[in-house]
Design a protein around this motif. Sequence first.
Motif, PDB file in Angstrom:
ATOM      1  N   PHE A   5       0.826  -1.206   0.000  1.00  0.00           N
ATOM      2  CA  PHE A   5       0.000   0.000   0.000  1.00  0.00           C
ATOM      3  C   PHE A   5       0.862   1.258   0.000  1.00  0.00           C
ATOM      4  O   PHE A   5       0.516   2.252  -0.642  1.00  0.00           O
ATOM      5  CB  PHE A   5      -0.964   0.001   1.191  1.00  0.00           C
ATOM      6  CG  PHE A   5      -2.117  -0.945   1.014  1.00  0.00           C
ATOM      7  CD1 PHE A   5      -2.989  -0.820  -0.053  1.00  0.00           C
ATOM      8  CD2 PHE A   5      -2.329  -1.964   1.924  1.00  0.00           C
ATOM      9  CE1 PHE A   5      -4.054  -1.692  -0.226  1.00  0.00           C
ATOM     10  CE2 PHE A   5      -3.385  -2.848   1.767  1.00  0.00           C
ATOM     11  CZ  PHE A   5      -4.249  -2.711   0.687  1.00  0.00           C
ATOM     12  N   LEU A   8       2.099   1.605  -3.575  1.00  0.00           N
ATOM     13  CA  LEU A   8       1.008   2.077  -4.432  1.00  0.00           C
ATOM     14  C   LEU A   8       0.710   3.547  -4.170  1.00  0.00           C
ATOM     15  O   LEU A   8       0.459   4.315  -5.106  1.00  0.00           O
ATOM     16  CB  LEU A   8      -0.235   1.211  -4.208  1.00  0.00           C
ATOM     17  CG  LEU A   8      -1.378   1.370  -5.191  1.00  0.00           C
ATOM     18  CD1 LEU A   8      -0.917   1.199  -6.633  1.00  0.00           C
ATOM     19  CD2 LEU A   8      -2.491   0.376  -4.860  1.00  0.00           C
ATOM     20  N   MET A   9       0.771   3.955  -2.914  1.00  0.00           N
ATOM     21  CA  MET A   9       0.580   5.359  -2.575  1.00  0.00           C
ATOM     22  C   MET A   9       1.634   6.221  -3.261  1.00  0.00           C
ATOM     23  O   MET A   9       1.327   7.277  -3.812  1.00  0.00           O
ATOM     24  CB  MET A   9       0.640   5.537  -1.050  1.00  0.00           C
ATOM     25  CG  MET A   9       0.495   6.968  -0.555  1.00  0.00           C
ATOM     26  SD  MET A   9       2.017   7.932  -0.427  1.00  0.00           S
ATOM     27  CE  MET A   9       3.006   6.978   0.687  1.00  0.00           C
ATOM     28  N   LEU A  59      -6.882   8.315  -4.277  1.00  0.00           N
ATOM     29  CA  LEU A  59      -6.592   6.885  -4.118  1.00  0.00           C
ATOM     30  C   LEU A  59      -5.290   6.672  -3.336  1.00  0.00           C
ATOM     31  O   LEU A  59      -5.172   5.704  -2.582  1.00  0.00           O
ATOM     32  CB  LEU A  59      -6.528   6.204  -5.482  1.00  0.00           C
ATOM     33  CG  LEU A  59      -7.860   6.125  -6.229  1.00  0.00           C
ATOM     34  CD1 LEU A  59      -7.655   5.564  -7.630  1.00  0.00           C
ATOM     35  CD2 LEU A  59      -8.875   5.312  -5.454  1.00  0.00           C
ATOM     36  N   ALA A  60      -4.335   7.573  -3.508  1.00  0.00           N
ATOM     37  CA  ALA A  60      -3.104   7.500  -2.715  1.00  0.00           C
ATOM     38  C   ALA A  60      -3.432   7.647  -1.233  1.00  0.00           C
ATOM     39  O   ALA A  60      -2.854   6.947  -0.384  1.00  0.00           O
ATOM     40  CB  ALA A  60      -2.115   8.576  -3.164  1.00  0.00           C
ATOM     41  N   SER A  61      -4.369   8.527  -0.919  1.00  0.00           N
ATOM     42  CA  SER A  61      -4.792   8.695   0.474  1.00  0.00           C
ATOM     43  C   SER A  61      -5.461   7.442   1.017  1.00  0.00           C
ATOM     44  O   SER A  61      -5.251   7.068   2.170  1.00  0.00           O
ATOM     45  CB  SER A  61      -5.754   9.885   0.599  1.00  0.00           C
ATOM     46  OG  SER A  61      -5.115  11.075   0.236  1.00  0.00           O
ATOM     47  N   CYS A  63      -4.827   4.376  -0.005  1.00  0.00           N
ATOM     48  CA  CYS A  63      -3.728   3.424   0.204  1.00  0.00           C
ATOM     49  C   CYS A  63      -2.967   3.755   1.477  1.00  0.00           C
ATOM     50  O   CYS A  63      -2.569   2.853   2.225  1.00  0.00           O
ATOM     51  CB  CYS A  63      -2.781   3.433  -0.992  1.00  0.00           C
ATOM     52  SG  CYS A  63      -3.485   2.716  -2.474  1.00  0.00           S
ATOM     53  N   TRP A  64      -2.780   5.027   1.732  1.00  0.00           N
ATOM     54  CA  TRP A  64      -2.083   5.453   2.942  1.00  0.00           C
ATOM     55  C   TRP A  64      -2.854   5.001   4.183  1.00  0.00           C
ATOM     56  O   TRP A  64      -2.273   4.480   5.134  1.00  0.00           O
ATOM     57  CB  TRP A  64      -1.899   6.961   2.917  1.00  0.00           C
ATOM     58  CG  TRP A  64      -1.159   7.501   4.091  1.00  0.00           C
ATOM     59  CD1 TRP A  64      -1.635   8.349   5.037  1.00  0.00           C
ATOM     60  CD2 TRP A  64       0.196   7.243   4.452  1.00  0.00           C
ATOM     61  NE1 TRP A  64      -0.666   8.624   5.961  1.00  0.00           N
ATOM     62  CE2 TRP A  64       0.475   7.951   5.627  1.00  0.00           C
ATOM     63  CE3 TRP A  64       1.208   6.464   3.883  1.00  0.00           C
ATOM     64  CZ2 TRP A  64       1.712   7.915   6.256  1.00  0.00           C
ATOM     65  CZ3 TRP A  64       2.448   6.424   4.509  1.00  0.00           C
ATOM     66  CH2 TRP A  64       2.680   7.150   5.682  1.00  0.00           C
ATOM     67  N   ALA A  66      -4.861   2.500   4.393  1.00  0.00           N
ATOM     68  CA  ALA A  66      -4.727   1.041   4.482  1.00  0.00           C
ATOM     69  C   ALA A  66      -3.375   0.656   5.078  1.00  0.00           C
ATOM     70  O   ALA A  66      -3.298  -0.241   5.929  1.00  0.00           O
ATOM     71  CB  ALA A  66      -4.912   0.409   3.103  1.00  0.00           C
ATOM     72  N   ALA A  67      -2.327   1.338   4.674  1.00  0.00           N
ATOM     73  CA  ALA A  67      -0.998   1.048   5.222  1.00  0.00           C
ATOM     74  C   ALA A  67      -0.945   1.341   6.715  1.00  0.00           C
ATOM     75  O   ALA A  67      -0.344   0.589   7.486  1.00  0.00           O
ATOM     76  CB  ALA A  67       0.063   1.861   4.481  1.00  0.00           C
TER      77      ALA A  67
END
Length: 121
Positions: A5, A8-9, A59-61, A63-64, A66-67
């Motif tokens: 994640f 991906l971010m 979407l980066a947020s 993923c963030w 999720a990480a």
Amino acid sequence: MAYFFIALMLVLTCYGQLVIKWRVNLAGPLPADLPGQAGFMFHLLTSPWIISGLLAAFLASVCWMAALTKLDLSRAYPFTALSFILILVFSAVFFNDAITTGKLIGTALIIGGVCVIAMAS
């Protein structure tokens, strides 16, 4: 999975920055008058490419978030600095931005810092 994640971010963040810079370059200079500036921004904000860049940031947020469900913030956050390295390289490749000695030294310091934090945990 947390590091996936984060990766991906980073990809989504860099994509968004590069696409927005590309489209802003093509749009030309910001007009001097307020109505011209409003029209300029409206034109940019309705561009499918700009929308894709903003969606990538969203979407980066995601993923963030999720990480962060798997990692401490103090462990995950230093990896965001890797975006500086990626943007340095890609801005030189796509926009002919200069890679100066100062930028290289700063990038080396970022890499060193990320390595130290990654090994400390």
